[in-house]
Design an enzyme around this catalytic site. Sequence first.
Site, PDB file in Angstrom:
ATOM      1  N   GLU A 171       0.879  -1.180   0.000  1.00 21.54           N
ATOM      2  CA  GLU A 171       0.000   0.000   0.000  1.00 21.54           C
ATOM      3  C   GLU A 171       0.910   1.222   0.000  1.00 21.54           C
ATOM      4  O   GLU A 171       1.630   1.460   0.976  1.00 21.54           O
ATOM      5  CB  GLU A 171      -0.884  -0.001   1.254  1.00 21.54           C
ATOM      6  CG  GLU A 171      -1.756  -1.244   1.417  1.00 21.54           C
ATOM      7  CD  GLU A 171      -2.912  -1.291   0.433  1.00 21.54           C
ATOM      8  OE1 GLU A 171      -3.087  -0.335  -0.341  1.00 21.54           O
ATOM      9  OE2 GLU A 171      -3.631  -2.301   0.435  1.00 21.54           O
ATOM     10  N   CYS A 200      -1.840   9.059   3.108  1.00 13.71           N
ATOM     11  CA  CYS A 200      -1.660   8.603   1.725  1.00 13.71           C
ATOM     12  C   CYS A 200      -2.802   9.077   0.838  1.00 13.71           C
ATOM     13  O   CYS A 200      -2.608   9.322  -0.347  1.00 13.71           O
ATOM     14  CB  CYS A 200      -1.537   7.087   1.690  1.00 13.71           C
ATOM     15  SG  CYS A 200      -2.891   6.248   2.541  1.00 13.71           S
TER      16      CYS A 200
END
Length: 493
Positions: free
Chosen positions: A254, A288
Amino acid sequence: MNFDKSSQIFYQGRWNEVISGQSFDDFNPANGERCAQIADANLEDVKLAIAAAANARLSWAGMAHTRRAGFLLQAADIMEQRKQDFVDALVEEGGSWIGKAIFETGYAIEALRTAAAMVFHMNGEIMPSEHGKLSMAVRQPLGVISVISPWNFPLLLSVRGFSVAMAIGNTIVLKPSEETPVAGGLLLAEVFEAAGLPDGVFNVVSCSRDHVAEVGDEMVSNPAVKGISFTGSTAIGKAIAAKAGGLLKKACVELGGKDALIILDDADIERAVNAATFGAFMHQGQICMSVERIIVDQAVAEEFTRRLVANVNTLGSGDPTSMGGVIGPLINEKQLKNVHAQVTDAVEKGATVLTGGKYQGLFYEPTVLADVNPSMKIYYEETFGPVVPVIIVADMEQAIEVANDSEYGLSAGIITRDEERGMEVARRLETGMAHINDSPVNDEAHVPFGGVKNSGMGRQNGKSSVEAFSELRWITLDRGGRQYPPPFNETAA
Ligand code: NAD
């Protein structure tokens, strides 16, 4: 901060001195003071932790589901009792605003409880068979899973990385970020120790930047490790995925993002302003999924931008332990330099600072830029700071084109009063996730979380983590229906 094991890491169910006896400093980014002394593990230490996890794997996988789930539920209850310790660690070593730290701790507890439920979701299937066999696809845990997590949501992203994998029968070696070793791992070790988890099921290895390459390499290449869960930057994640791929190991990575918030001409402007402010500036933009590009239709650009700047100017900055200090410090000097270099580059090439653009210590002002174009670093590169460009487009088509003009593809937000248009835009965006009438910043413990392009590979949370950290095997049981060609058969006596 309530943590005092300055030279120990956790494996084989107990705290062990690191072999070198070395430690490193854990700093509070808000005031630059040392808040803890942390054990600095090296190659030999991580090998021992992996061996402990390997030894525990069969008995853990073979344990009754409800007992395994029980340990996760027990850990969640203990975390609930120690909530304040987690909040303190997130604020002190992570520079989290207290509101973010409270949210993150509560969410991590719920993620553990959600993971406990996943013990009942190791589902396979019964398939038809040409030969009348009992033909089954069966899920099995992989074995030892290495989990490497970042500093921005250290607690939550560690829990997301390991909890479902552990619930379904894998054993874990967790390496938290060197910036947030306490909130991201060592406190969790205390929790699982208190929960009475069997020895070796959950192991935590902290190390400094000096040892991260050798420790990280071992966490991928050690033959006992069968899967990797990595959350962090694209550069490191790609290297880990490449190494894992070469060894034919499963890796779920990720990674970074450059998420867009698209504001169409029929948007509810109040909703757009709130989604943009939260999405761009929560945790100083160090998420993120942070809004890193606001793409707004020219029809509403003037009103939206004016109201956005006014709203951003109300955000308080300063002491992250106070509810008013919503904009806390950046994590370190390197991040600060990177953020300011992007702003400086943009301004030199013609961008206009509508608000912000300055810093004091590690506190960077929430910043909104206009007149940003593709020649500027900030147009394409991940910023990971409290800076957002407003990019004006002619219409919906151009908004989609600009949003997709990125090497990243994590999440996106679309603000429109027309749900049909919202769905069309969502379908055409090259991202792993898209949220209509919301900011891109969204996560729930059971949803398929992850990105495309340079934002990652694989999905985590809930059933996605079950798939990522288990092996599907085909097992059959013949009941006399399978015929072989006659020459192979024993001739009748
Ligand atoms: P990072 O890649 O620098 O570090 C992440 C982890 O990798 C840390 O634990 C670090 O110690 C470790 N690491 C560093 N070098 C290593 C090596 N050679 N081998 C093995 N491990 C190594 O990232 P960061 O600065 O901690 O986090 C910020 C980045 O993470 C941003 O790019 C952000 O977008 C991304 N991120 C992504 C998600 C997501 O879910 N997609 C979530 C949070 C953060």
